[in-house]
Write an enzyme that holds these catalytic residues in place. Structure first.
Site, PDB file in Angstrom:
ATOM      1  N   VAL A 108       0.824  -1.206   0.000  1.00  0.00           N
ATOM      2  CA  VAL A 108       0.000   0.000   0.000  1.00  0.00           C
ATOM      3  C   VAL A 108       0.859   1.257   0.000  1.00  0.00           C
ATOM      4  CG1 VAL A 108      -1.703   1.322   1.320  1.00  0.00           C
ATOM      5  CG2 VAL A 108      -1.935  -1.157   1.112  1.00  0.00           C
ATOM      6  N   GLU A 109       1.924   1.233   0.787  1.00  0.00           N
ATOM      7  CA  GLU A 109       2.741   2.438   0.966  1.00  0.00           C
ATOM      8  C   GLU A 109       3.521   2.816  -0.290  1.00  0.00           C
ATOM      9  OE1 GLU A 109       2.907   4.480   3.455  1.00  0.00           O
ATOM     10  OE2 GLU A 109       1.631   3.411   4.872  1.00  0.00           O
ATOM     11  N   SER A 110       4.106   1.842  -0.946  1.00  0.00           N
ATOM     12  CA  SER A 110       5.014   2.174  -2.060  1.00  0.00           C
ATOM     13  C   SER A 110       4.849   1.290  -3.286  1.00  0.00           C
ATOM     14  CB  SER A 110       6.470   2.055  -1.584  1.00  0.00           C
ATOM     15  OG  SER A 110       6.757   0.696  -1.260  1.00  0.00           O
ATOM     16  N   GLU A 160       0.675   4.451   9.808  1.00  0.00           N
ATOM     17  CA  GLU A 160       0.357   5.449   8.789  1.00  0.00           C
ATOM     18  C   GLU A 160       0.163   6.842   9.379  1.00  0.00           C
ATOM     19  OE1 GLU A 160      -0.686   7.054   4.981  1.00  0.00           O
ATOM     20  OE2 GLU A 160       0.401   5.265   5.617  1.00  0.00           O
TER      21      GLU A 160
END
Length: 518
Positions: free
Chosen positions: A391-393, A464
């Protein structure tokens, strides 16, 4: 599939009308050019809406799942899709017929009614032919005189054209001559064929108000274009032509949707005024090219944006619940089929961009998966945490210049958090871009977060949004449930979207076959 194409068709009609009307604000464009431009734009733009989904553009370096959804979809796509999911759930569970079936029945009934009117008009025109006297014939053009009509009009069937004139015009030679010129100009412009096409489009899209606006717009342009051609090209006296219009408008119009009859009182004043103000202006080629190119660009861009949603069959809440049960998630992860999660799954599955990005991310994950899983096992952490970099990168070791918070690496550490866990960041070195070092730091950070909250859901959203912020939101919402916290007025509006994105990505990570078309 039908409903998807039907919706796209109606959107295309609406968008094209707005674009064309906006583009035609340019001065010094003749009505003939306006008419031809509107027709070409109508066909071209609707075609683009169906062609664009067939074209594929690479989005490897331009599409980011997280940022896109958190900024755009959070405000526009998600609420609509969540509502659709809830309606679908209620409709399927409790209605006698699925909502899609009821919609199809409604559309079929409406189309049948409007096509019935279309056929009725054809029968009416055929009766005029049978009861009229054909006074003259020029190739495939028949000039008819009838005592059953009160004003001139024209229509076409296949390769035959008809101009119907009232018998009274036999005694009014000047009006007869101008009326014939006018109706012949309609035939030259192809107006009589367009009226057939527009009536069929009206039958198909009868619920769309923009199709009626299109018909009204074409009616107006057709009349002005004819008036312009007769006054300017055929050197007709404006005063004589205006008088002819005034003589005809007092007559009763035939109730026929397929004949060209542009003397309604609502536009008569405009037509008479324009007759005396026509200028023989020739639009510059550059202006016309600009109109076509501008319309094509706007229509294609809009079409591509809208068609980012493909016709993939959406998952229902019940189907997602079953998928979750069969995925055997770690018991410490509470994944549920909320409307937000189901909506996000369907967003990813139905968007060509999102599918490509997620597929590429899962492929990149294989490069790091073995090492990260080894670290997770050594630290007694659930393997579901593999979804965080997803999700982050998207498992791309992004540097801090790519985002406003200066996060970097596949774990997207911000500078302060990275330094807190021993990563070195200076002008010569950035350990966040070292996957092994950043993964070890992420293991330590996630362990601390779980120790603090004793809940992996809270630990993930703390990763997050920061643990201090999550503690504050928990106290304000008086709850430890992540969905209760996220839906409260105290938490950021993006939190529900982040949780939905994480859970949907985790479900897809466990079930990559969900990305295949079905």
């Amino acid at each position: 599939m039908f409903m998807h194409d039907y919706v796209i068709l109606n959107i295309a009609i609406a968008v094209t009308y707005l674009v064309v009307r906006a583009m035609l604000v340019f001065p010094n464009i003749s009505y003939a050019h306006k008419l031809s431009f509107s027709r070409v734009a109508f066909i071209m733009s609707i075609g683009l809406f169906f062609i664009m989904p067939l074209l594929h553009f690479s989005s490897h370096s331009h599409f980011q799942l997280g940022p896109m959804i958190r900024t755009v979809s959070d405000g526009l796509v998600l609420p609509h899709t969540i509502m659709s999911q809830e309606i679908m759930h209620v409709g399927v569970s409790h209605a006698l017929f699925p909502l899609n079936t009821l919609a199809l029945l409604f559309i079929a009934l409406g189309v049948a009614v409007y096509l019935g009117k279309y056929v009725k008009n054809i029968i009416y025109l055929n009766n005029i032919i049978k009861t009229s006297f054909c006074q003259h014939r020029m190739h495939n053009i028949h000039i008819l005189f009838s005592q059953n009509i009160a004003m001139p009009f024209c229509w076409s069937f296949l390769n035959k054209h008809y101009i119907a004139m009232p018998n009274s015009y036999l005694e009014r030679y000047d009006d007869l001559k101008l009326a014939l010129r006018h109706e012949l100009q309609h035939i030259r412009q192809g107006d009589t064929y367009w009226i057939h096409g527009l009536n069929i489009m009206k039958a198909l899209c009868f619920v769309n108000p923009f199709i009626y606006l299109w018909i009204k717009w074409f009616d107006l342009l057709q009349e002005f274009s004819c008036d312009e051609a007769i006054v300017l090209r055929q050197k007709t006296s404006p005063a004589a032509y205006a008088q002819c219009l005034l003589n005809a408008v007092s007559e009763v119009m035939p109730q026929c949707a397929l004949g060209i009859r542009g003397l309604s009182k609502s536009i008569l004043y405009r037509r008479v005024t324009m007759v005396f103000n026509f200028k023989d202006s020739k639009a510059k080629v550059v202006t016309l090219i600009g109109l076509y190119v501008g319309t094509a660009l706007i229509a294609s861009t809009t079409a591509y944006a809208i068609n980012g949603q493909s016709s993939t069959t959406p998952l229902t809440i019940q189907q997602v619940e079953k998928i979750i049960q069969q995925s055997h998630f770690d018991k410490s992860f509470q994944i549920s089929a909320t409307p937000e999660v189901v909506a996000e799954l369907n967003n990813i599955r139905s968007s060509d961009h999102a599918q490509e990005y997620m597929s590429d991310s899962l492929e990149r994950m294989k490069t790091y998966q073995h090492y990260i899983q080894t670290q997770l096992t050594q630290n007694n952490l659930p393997h579901e945490l593999l979804a965080i970099p997803l999700v982050e990168s998207g498992y791309q070791p992004l540097d801090q210049s790519k985002n406003p918070v200066q996060a970097a690496g596949i774990w997207q550490f911000i500078p302060q958090t990275a330094k807190n866990f021993g990563l070195i960041i200076n002008s010569h070195r950035d350990d966040r871009l070292d996957t092994k070092l950043s993964t070890k730091a992420a293991m330590s950070y996630l362990t601390d977060l779980h120790n603090q909250f004793n809940n992996w859901g809270l630990a993930v959203i703390s990763y997050e949004y920061g643990e201090d912020n999550i503690s504050m939101y928990m106290k304000a919402a008086h709850s430890q449930d992540i969905w209760t916290i996220a839906r409260s007025s105290y938490a950021p509006k993006t939190m529900t979207q982040f949780i939905a994105t994480f859970d949907a990505s985790l479900i897809i990570m466990k079930n990559p076959s969900l990305l295949s078309k079905s």
